[in-house]
Design a protein around this motif. Structure first.
Motif, PDB file in Angstrom:
ATOM      1  N   UNK A  46       0.834  -1.189   0.000  1.00 16.12           N
ATOM      2  CA  UNK A  46       0.000   0.000   0.000  1.00 16.12           C
ATOM      3  C   UNK A  46       0.878   1.250   0.000  1.00 16.12           C
ATOM      4  N   UNK A  47       0.547   2.182  -0.875  1.00 20.99           N
ATOM      5  CA  UNK A  47       1.290   3.433  -0.948  1.00 20.99           C
ATOM      6  C   UNK A  47       0.946   4.313   0.252  1.00 20.99           C
ATOM      7  N   UNK A  48       1.954   4.894   0.864  1.00 20.63           N
ATOM      8  CA  UNK A  48       1.751   5.775   2.013  1.00 20.63           C
ATOM      9  C   UNK A  48       2.276   7.170   1.688  1.00 20.63           C
ATOM     10  N   UNK A  49       1.623   8.163   2.230  1.00 26.78           N
ATOM     11  CA  UNK A  49       2.127   9.524   2.169  1.00 26.78           C
ATOM     12  C   UNK A  49       3.019   9.772   3.386  1.00 26.78           C
ATOM     13  N   UNK A  50       3.962  10.698   3.264  1.00 25.67           N
ATOM     14  CA  UNK A  50       4.845  11.019   4.383  1.00 25.67           C
ATOM     15  C   UNK A  50       4.045  11.444   5.606  1.00 25.67           C
ATOM     16  N   UNK A  51       3.001  12.218   5.343  1.00 27.44           N
ATOM     17  CA  UNK A  51       2.090  12.610   6.416  1.00 27.44           C
ATOM     18  C   UNK A  51       0.726  12.870   5.803  1.00 27.44           C
ATOM     19  N   UNK A  52      -0.282  12.874   6.636  1.00 30.44           N
ATOM     20  CA  UNK A  52      -1.635  13.084   6.159  1.00 30.44           C
ATOM     21  C   UNK A  52      -2.441  13.776   7.249  1.00 30.44           C
ATOM     22  N   UNK A  53      -3.162  14.822   6.891  1.00 21.92           N
ATOM     23  CA  UNK A  53      -4.073  15.462   7.822  1.00 21.92           C
ATOM     24  C   UNK A  53      -5.447  14.833   7.621  1.00 21.92           C
ATOM     25  N   UNK A  54      -5.902  14.092   8.618  1.00 24.60           N
ATOM     26  CA  UNK A  54      -7.157  13.367   8.531  1.00 24.60           C
ATOM     27  C   UNK A  54      -8.335  14.335   8.618  1.00 24.60           C
ATOM     28  N   UNK A  55      -9.520  13.819   8.272  1.00 25.73           N
ATOM     29  CA  UNK A  55     -10.713  14.675   8.207  1.00 25.73           C
ATOM     30  C   UNK A  55     -11.006  15.368   9.533  1.00 25.73           C
ATOM     31  N   UNK A  56     -10.679  14.724  10.644  1.00 26.28           N
ATOM     32  CA  UNK A  56     -10.983  15.309  11.955  1.00 26.28           C
ATOM     33  C   UNK A  56      -9.833  16.169  12.484  1.00 26.28           C
ATOM     34  N   UNK A  57      -9.011  16.676  11.570  1.00 29.84           N
ATOM     35  CA  UNK A  57      -7.909  17.594  11.895  1.00 29.84           C
ATOM     36  C   UNK A  57      -6.868  16.950  12.808  1.00 29.84           C
ATOM     37  N   UNK A  58      -6.598  15.685  12.586  1.00 28.33           N
ATOM     38  CA  UNK A  58      -5.522  14.956  13.273  1.00 28.33           C
ATOM     39  C   UNK A  58      -4.467  14.622  12.232  1.00 28.33           C
ATOM     40  N   UNK A  59      -3.224  14.899  12.530  1.00 29.81           N
ATOM     41  CA  UNK A  59      -2.155  14.646  11.567  1.00 29.81           C
ATOM     42  C   UNK A  59      -1.514  13.294  11.849  1.00 29.81           C
ATOM     43  N   UNK A  60      -1.280  12.538  10.795  1.00 27.73           N
ATOM     44  CA  UNK A  60      -0.685  11.199  10.864  1.00 27.73           C
ATOM     45  C   UNK A  60       0.682  11.224  10.205  1.00 27.73           C
ATOM     46  N   UNK A  61       1.717  10.772  10.929  1.00 25.75           N
ATOM     47  CA  UNK A  61       3.074  10.654  10.381  1.00 25.75           C
ATOM     48  C   UNK A  61       3.370   9.205  10.049  1.00 25.75           C
ATOM     49  N   UNK A  62       3.928   8.957   8.854  1.00 25.36           N
ATOM     50  CA  UNK A  62       4.353   7.619   8.431  1.00 25.36           C
ATOM     51  C   UNK A  62       5.877   7.579   8.357  1.00 25.36           C
ATOM     52  N   UNK A 106       8.136   5.418   7.771  1.00 30.68           N
ATOM     53  CA  UNK A 106       8.854   4.643   6.758  1.00 30.68           C
ATOM     54  C   UNK A 106       9.111   5.438   5.489  1.00 30.68           C
ATOM     55  N   UNK A 107       8.329   6.481   5.252  1.00 28.81           N
ATOM     56  CA  UNK A 107       8.506   7.289   4.038  1.00 28.81           C
ATOM     57  C   UNK A 107       8.745   8.757   4.355  1.00 28.81           C
ATOM     58  N   UNK A 108       8.853   9.085   5.620  1.00 26.53           N
ATOM     59  CA  UNK A 108       8.990  10.488   6.020  1.00 26.53           C
ATOM     60  C   UNK A 108      10.427  10.974   5.847  1.00 26.53           C
ATOM     61  N   UNK A 140       9.975  16.689   4.316  1.00 22.66           N
ATOM     62  CA  UNK A 140       8.548  16.492   4.578  1.00 22.66           C
ATOM     63  C   UNK A 140       8.236  16.600   6.069  1.00 22.66           C
ATOM     64  N   UNK A 141       9.190  16.229   6.908  1.00 19.83           N
ATOM     65  CA  UNK A 141       8.968  16.352   8.348  1.00 19.83           C
ATOM     66  C   UNK A 141       8.804  17.826   8.732  1.00 19.83           C
ATOM     67  N   UNK A 142       9.666  18.679   8.219  1.00 22.23           N
ATOM     68  CA  UNK A 142       9.559  20.113   8.515  1.00 22.23           C
ATOM     69  C   UNK A 142       8.219  20.654   8.046  1.00 22.23           C
ATOM     70  N   UNK A 143       7.807  20.214   6.882  1.00 25.25           N
ATOM     71  CA  UNK A 143       6.514  20.636   6.334  1.00 25.25           C
ATOM     72  C   UNK A 143       5.364  20.131   7.209  1.00 25.25           C
ATOM     73  N   UNK A 181      11.418   3.286  10.599  1.00 21.36           N
ATOM     74  CA  UNK A 181      11.723   4.649  10.121  1.00 21.36           C
ATOM     75  C   UNK A 181      12.646   4.641   8.899  1.00 21.36           C
ATOM     76  N   UNK A 182      12.415   5.575   8.038  1.00 23.89           N
ATOM     77  CA  UNK A 182      13.189   5.704   6.797  1.00 23.89           C
ATOM     78  C   UNK A 182      14.680   5.816   7.100  1.00 23.89           C
ATOM     79  N   UNK A 183      15.480   5.095   6.325  1.00 22.41           N
ATOM     80  CA  UNK A 183      16.937   5.110   6.504  1.00 22.41           C
ATOM     81  C   UNK A 183      17.477   6.508   6.194  1.00 22.41           C
ATOM     82  N   UNK A 184      18.450   6.948   6.982  1.00 25.36           N
ATOM     83  CA  UNK A 184      19.071   8.247   6.760  1.00 25.36           C
ATOM     84  C   UNK A 184      18.296   9.400   7.343  1.00 25.36           C
ATOM     85  N   UNK A 185      17.363   9.083   8.244  1.00 28.61           N
ATOM     86  CA  UNK A 185      16.516  10.131   8.816  1.00 28.61           C
ATOM     87  C   UNK A 185      17.251  10.896   9.915  1.00 28.61           C
ATOM     88  N   UNK A 186      17.092  12.206   9.933  1.00 24.88           N
ATOM     89  CA  UNK A 186      17.592  13.006  11.053  1.00 24.88           C
ATOM     90  C   UNK A 186      16.446  13.586  11.861  1.00 24.88           C
TER      91      UNK A 186
END
Length: 573
Positions: A368-384, A386-388, A392-395, A414-419
């Motif tokens: 399944x394709x994942x987005x780095x992050x997603x703002x859900x309908x109820x205004x809750x943000x989800x971080x993934x 593995x692809x973050x 994209x984290x700063x954003x 967590x994505x390799x090379x992440x700081x």
């Protein structure tokens, strides 16, 4: 004198092979688990040789300085020790060998101060060297001689069997272990060299040797007959796979390509999840007659429970209820593309015939394709994670400032090379807190460790501190860096951990080459909670226990995400 060469390849050059082998390790029915007995003189002799050689290898100045070849010394000892007719004769051979190594003067009396300054409560003695102090086992002369090298002063270790990294982590490094130019799989001395090298590496430099299912000495006694029984590459390497499995470390891998021939290159085109104690299809990679929600009952006529029990002998898993992270990719694998899988679908048990994926195809399929992050309908943000990426984290954190809750999905690695991993805690924690202790090897006493280094996180400079509810998700796929990150974040005032226990394998990875050329990797440092409690094998426990249900899987729901949303909404009301 054998010609030998040190292979300078880095682990990353073998990573693909090692990972492939870890997911394709297979049963090998020709290995017989023969327990050595006290009355079997040859096994007793070889056990003693392994102990004395390993103890001396990591302590004697001629080996620490690289003046003598520790492998060659062992190879020259195996025949005379193996053929000795009684304990006294073995003790005499080993004593004369030890004395023949030369002076035990290290040329300095300065000892590593980090060990000297550690409190007694922070010192761990994990290697069992009580046999050294037993004159009835070794004889008076050999026992006394070995006591001369009980502690090791600070010496140059550039050519030693083991040295440590220069940073505070002090990861054990085994780059000076050699690979034989012509390793002979039919030669008992070569085979025992492989076993004795690896057994002593674990005895003295595996920080979790004290929490294994078996006493490490018993593993040696089991493995000696296994090594002596075989006479080819396959029997040797499968024995080493079995050896590795007994580390119960999800980091532990041993790269042997021959398992492909033994087990097969075709795998069922599905991803599994554990729910209600069953193994359930959670994702189908391409069209076939399997469906999401199918409960796996049997594969090619063999009950799935029997497959798991057999494969546990060759795959290093932490605990029986946490197998998918290491075993999933080869639970449904065969030599032929035609597969028959028995599943429970609703109330019906049915038989499904499918076509398996080849090794090449399985490396190209996508989940399944994942987005780095997603703002859900109820205004809750989800971080993934593995692809973050860092960008994209700063954003994401800029958008998070206006949200009503944050979900961090640590069911993924967590994505390799992440700081960003080292910045997220600053957003959640206004003050620096202690979150873990390391188990670090002592250079003074091989096999001893200290736990006085405490890691901290949080309190750094960021644009704002996130004050809304935070839910961190985890399950039995949460491992290593993901577990470490959870330990960093979970003590934030507004954070909870939700899901089920993590894998329980944390700590930086080290590796050592076996003399035939395969690499064994394992956790080279240990990680405890800040309070000094165990995390390895048992994993981290959630604050709120939530597991998926079979009904929820069939309906395509992510019940942990749902539970996280409900928790955040309740906290905000």
């Amino acid at each position: 004198m054998r010609k030998e060469k040190l292979r300078k390849k880095k682990l990353r050059k073998k990573q693909c092979l090692i990972i492939a082998m870890s997911i394709l390790t297979v049963p090998f029915n020709n290995i017989h688990h023969v327990q050595a007995t006290e009355t079997d003189q040859q096994y007793r002799n070889l056990e003693k040789l392994c102990l004395v050689w390993g103890y001396t290898k990591y302590r004697h100045p001629v080996f620490l300085s690289g003046q003598k070849d520790w492998d060659e010394e062992l190879l020259n000892l195996i025949d005379p020790v193996s053929e000795a007719s009684n304990d006294d004769e073995v003790n005499k051979i080993l004593y004369e060998w030890f004395e023949g190594l030369g002076d035990t003067d290290y040329g300095t009396d300065f000892y590593d101060l980090s060990w000297e300054n550690a409190a007694e409560d922070d010192k761990l003695f994990l290697a069992d060297t009580t046999w050294r102090d037993d004159p009835e086992y070794l004889g008076e002369d050999l026992s006394s001689a070995l006591m001369e090298i009980d502690k090791v002063p600070t010496v140059y270790r550039g050519k030693a069997p083991m040295f440590v990294t220069a940073d505070i982590i002090r990861l054990p490094i085994f780059d000076n272990e050699k690979v034989l130019d012509e390793f002979d799989f039919s030669n008992k001395a070569d085979r025992l060299l492989g076993l004795f090298r690896m057994w002593n590496v674990i005895e003295y430099y595996y920080p979790y040797v004290n929490i294994l299912d078996e006493k490490w000495m018993d593993v040696l006694d089991e493995m000696i007959p296994i090594m002596l029984e075989g006479d080819d590459e396959h029997s040797y390497c499968m024995a080493m796979e079995h050896f590795t499995a007994q580390l119960h470390d999800a980091h532990a891998l041993y790269g042997y390509a021959g398992v492909l021939e033994e087990y097969g290159e075709y795998s069922a085109p599905v991803r599994l999840i554990r729910a209600e104690g069953q193994y359930v299809v959670n994702f189908v990679y391409r069209d076939c007659d399997l469906q999401v929600g199918d409960i796996i009952v049997a594969f090619n006529g063999t009950p799935i429970k029997d497959i798991i029990e057999e494969q546990k002998q060759y795959i290093s898993i932490t605990e029986d209820d946490k197998i998918l992270n290491q075993m999933e990719e080869f639970l449904l694998r065969a030599k032929e593309t035609d597969m028959n899988i028995t599943v429970l679908r609703g109330e019906d048990e049915i038989s499904v015939n499918i076509q398996g994926m080849s090794l090449e195809e399985s490396q190209t399929v996508k989940g399944e394709e994942k987005e780095s992050y997603e703002v859900l309908d109820n205004n809750i943000i989800l971080l993934n994670p593995s692809v973050l990426t860092d960008d994209k984290f700063s954003e994401a954190m800029k958008k998070a400032e206006e949200t009503d809750g944050l979900i961090i999905d640590m069911r993924q690695y967590p994505r390799v090379g992440r700081t960003w991993l080292h910045t997220l805690d600053d957003y959640l924690k206004t003050e620096k807190t202690q979150f873990c202790k390391y188990i670090l090897a002592s250079l003074v006493i091989p096999g001893a460790y200290f736990t006085n280094y405490i890691e901290t996180s949080g309190g750094g400079q960021v644009s704002y501190h996130y004050e809304k509810p935070v839910v961190i998700l985890m399950n039995e796929r949460t491992q290593s860096a993901a577990e470490y990150q959870i330990m960093m974040l979970r003590d934030a005032d507004n954070a909870v951990v939700m899901g089920s226990n993590s894998v329980g394998s944390d700590g930086n990875i080290t590796y050592v080459y076996a003399p035939e050329g395969n690499a064994l990797q394992f956790s080279g440092i240990g990680v405890l909670t800040a309070e000094g409690e165990q995390t390895q094998r048992i994993g981290l426990s959630p604050d709120i226990y939530v597991e998926p249900t079979i009904a929820g899987i069939r309906e395509g729901r992510d019940e942990l995400i749902e539970a996280a949303i409900q928790y955040i909404e309740k906290k905000n009301n």
